[in-house]
Design a protein around this motif. Structure first.
Motif, mmCIF file in Angstrom:
data_model
loop_
_atom_site.group_PDB
_atom_site.id
_atom_site.type_symbol
_atom_site.label_atom_id
_atom_site.label_comp_id
_atom_site.label_asym_id
_atom_site.label_seq_id
_atom_site.Cartn_x
_atom_site.Cartn_y
_atom_site.Cartn_z
ATOM 1 N N SER A 45 48.508 44.727 43.217
ATOM 2 C CA SER A 45 47.148 45.267 43.219
ATOM 3 C C SER A 45 46.498 45.042 41.853
ATOM 4 O O SER A 45 47.177 44.744 40.860
ATOM 5 C CB SER A 45 47.170 46.759 43.530
ATOM 6 O OG SER A 45 47.768 47.465 42.467
ATOM 7 N N LEU A 46 45.181 45.205 41.808
ATOM 8 C CA LEU A 46 44.458 45.069 40.548
ATOM 9 C C LEU A 46 44.925 46.122 39.548
ATOM 10 O O LEU A 46 45.086 45.830 38.357
ATOM 11 C CB LEU A 46 42.954 45.190 40.780
ATOM 12 C CG LEU A 46 42.086 45.017 39.540
ATOM 13 C CD1 LEU A 46 42.090 43.560 39.102
ATOM 14 C CD2 LEU A 46 40.673 45.481 39.787
ATOM 15 N N GLU A 73 48.135 46.092 30.136
ATOM 16 C CA GLU A 73 47.687 47.176 29.276
ATOM 17 C C GLU A 73 46.179 47.107 29.039
ATOM 18 O O GLU A 73 45.685 47.234 27.927
ATOM 19 C CB GLU A 73 48.457 47.195 27.957
ATOM 20 C CG GLU A 73 49.940 47.419 28.130
ATOM 21 C CD GLU A 73 50.711 47.410 26.825
ATOM 22 O OE1 GLU A 73 50.119 47.117 25.765
ATOM 23 O OE2 GLU A 73 51.910 47.693 26.876
ATOM 24 N N LEU A 74 45.454 46.880 30.158
ATOM 25 C CA LEU A 74 43.997 46.815 30.131
ATOM 26 C C LEU A 74 43.448 47.769 31.183
ATOM 27 O O LEU A 74 44.169 48.217 32.067
ATOM 28 C CB LEU A 74 43.515 45.396 30.465
ATOM 29 C CG LEU A 74 43.922 44.271 29.530
ATOM 30 C CD1 LEU A 74 43.520 42.934 30.124
ATOM 31 C CD2 LEU A 74 43.295 44.459 28.169
ATOM 32 N N SER A 75 42.152 48.036 31.098
ATOM 33 C CA SER A 75 41.505 48.824 32.146
ATOM 34 C C SER A 75 41.286 47.925 33.364
ATOM 35 O O SER A 75 41.306 46.687 33.265
ATOM 36 C CB SER A 75 40.171 49.369 31.641
ATOM 37 O OG SER A 75 39.260 48.308 31.453
ATOM 38 N N ARG A 78 39.189 42.975 35.935
ATOM 39 C CA ARG A 78 38.237 42.305 36.827
ATOM 40 C C ARG A 78 37.477 41.211 36.085
ATOM 41 O O ARG A 78 37.227 40.133 36.637
ATOM 42 C CB ARG A 78 37.247 43.307 37.408
ATOM 43 C CG ARG A 78 37.714 43.918 38.691
ATOM 44 C CD ARG A 78 36.629 44.762 39.348
ATOM 45 N NE ARG A 78 37.183 46.097 39.492
ATOM 46 C CZ ARG A 78 36.781 47.178 38.842
ATOM 47 N NH1 ARG A 78 35.780 47.127 38.019
ATOM 48 N NH2 ARG A 78 37.363 48.329 39.018
ATOM 49 N N ARG A 79 37.110 41.488 34.843
ATOM 50 C CA ARG A 79 36.406 40.473 34.044
ATOM 51 C C ARG A 79 37.295 39.254 33.807
ATOM 52 O O ARG A 79 36.840 38.113 33.873
ATOM 53 C CB ARG A 79 35.947 41.072 32.714
ATOM 54 C CG ARG A 79 34.847 42.109 32.878
ATOM 55 C CD ARG A 79 34.428 42.758 31.562
ATOM 56 N NE ARG A 79 33.804 41.787 30.703
ATOM 57 C CZ ARG A 79 34.174 41.530 29.444
ATOM 58 N NH1 ARG A 79 35.157 42.192 28.896
ATOM 59 N NH2 ARG A 79 33.557 40.640 28.727
ATOM 60 N N ARG A 118 38.784 32.632 37.611
ATOM 61 C CA ARG A 118 38.239 31.888 38.748
ATOM 62 C C ARG A 118 37.253 30.813 38.288
ATOM 63 O O ARG A 118 37.172 29.742 38.884
ATOM 64 C CB ARG A 118 37.546 32.840 39.712
ATOM 65 C CG ARG A 118 38.511 33.640 40.549
ATOM 66 C CD ARG A 118 37.769 34.540 41.517
ATOM 67 N NE ARG A 118 38.715 35.206 42.402
ATOM 68 C CZ ARG A 118 38.531 36.412 42.915
ATOM 69 N NH1 ARG A 118 37.419 37.079 42.647
ATOM 70 N NH2 ARG A 118 39.424 36.935 43.712
ATOM 71 N N GLU A 119 36.494 31.095 37.238
ATOM 72 C CA GLU A 119 35.494 30.145 36.747
ATOM 73 C C GLU A 119 36.108 29.013 35.933
ATOM 74 O O GLU A 119 35.699 27.862 36.070
ATOM 75 C CB GLU A 119 34.460 30.871 35.885
ATOM 76 C CG GLU A 119 33.569 31.817 36.641
ATOM 77 C CD GLU A 119 32.708 32.680 35.734
ATOM 78 O OE1 GLU A 119 32.866 32.603 34.493
ATOM 79 O OE2 GLU A 119 31.887 33.449 36.275
ATOM 80 N N ALA A 120 37.084 29.328 35.060
ATOM 81 C CA ALA A 120 37.578 28.330 34.105
ATOM 82 C C ALA A 120 39.076 28.078 34.172
ATOM 83 O O ALA A 120 39.593 27.292 33.383
ATOM 84 C CB ALA A 120 37.200 28.745 32.687
#
Length: 131
Positions: free
Chosen positions: A28-29, A37-39, A44-45, A51-53
């Motif tokens: 899961s996300l 160790e991120l929010s 999501r960012r 996905r872009e790069a």
């Protein structure tokens, strides 16, 4: 055209693996964000940038660039000149007070101390440790 591609670090590779596992719906996300160790918002960012790069999108864009917190070259040269001429024999705190009050230069005490050590105008003394 030769574009500079920074090397992929172990942390970046781990992030790419976790994001790929998230995109494959293996985790899961929230689990991916906790492992990095991120929010969840930051995760999501990163997914969006992936996905872009691709994996290169996860590399910090500031890598290899100078810090934003550096002194401007002309201010640094002015401070060093004043330390050498007007602040000779002073402690960093005394030099800082003179630079701030006497010359109106807004600079931190710690920066003055580091400049004085780098210019060999002051030597840091080790603290006496009890025992």
């Amino acid at each position: 055209m030769n574009e500079f591609k920074p090397p992929v670090l172990l942390r970046d590779q781990m992030r790419a693996d976790l994001i790929e596992a998230y995109l494959a719906r293996d985790i899961s996300l929230a689990d991916a964000a906790e492992s990095m160790e991120l929010s969840r918002r930051q995760c999501r960012r990163l997914v969006k940038r992936y996905r872009e790069a691709g994996p290169e999108g996860l590399i910090n864009r500031r890598r290899g660039k100078p810090s934003n917190c550096q002194l401007k070259d002309n201010l640094k040269a002015q401070v060093i000149k004043l330390i050498r001429t007007r602040c000779r024999g002073m402690s960093p705190t005394g030099a800082w007070r003179l630079l701030n009050a006497g010359f109106g230069l807004s600079i931190s005490k710690e920066t003055v101390r580091k400049l004085m050590i780098a210019e060999n105008t002051w030597v840091a003394h080790p603290r006496n440790t009890p025992g």
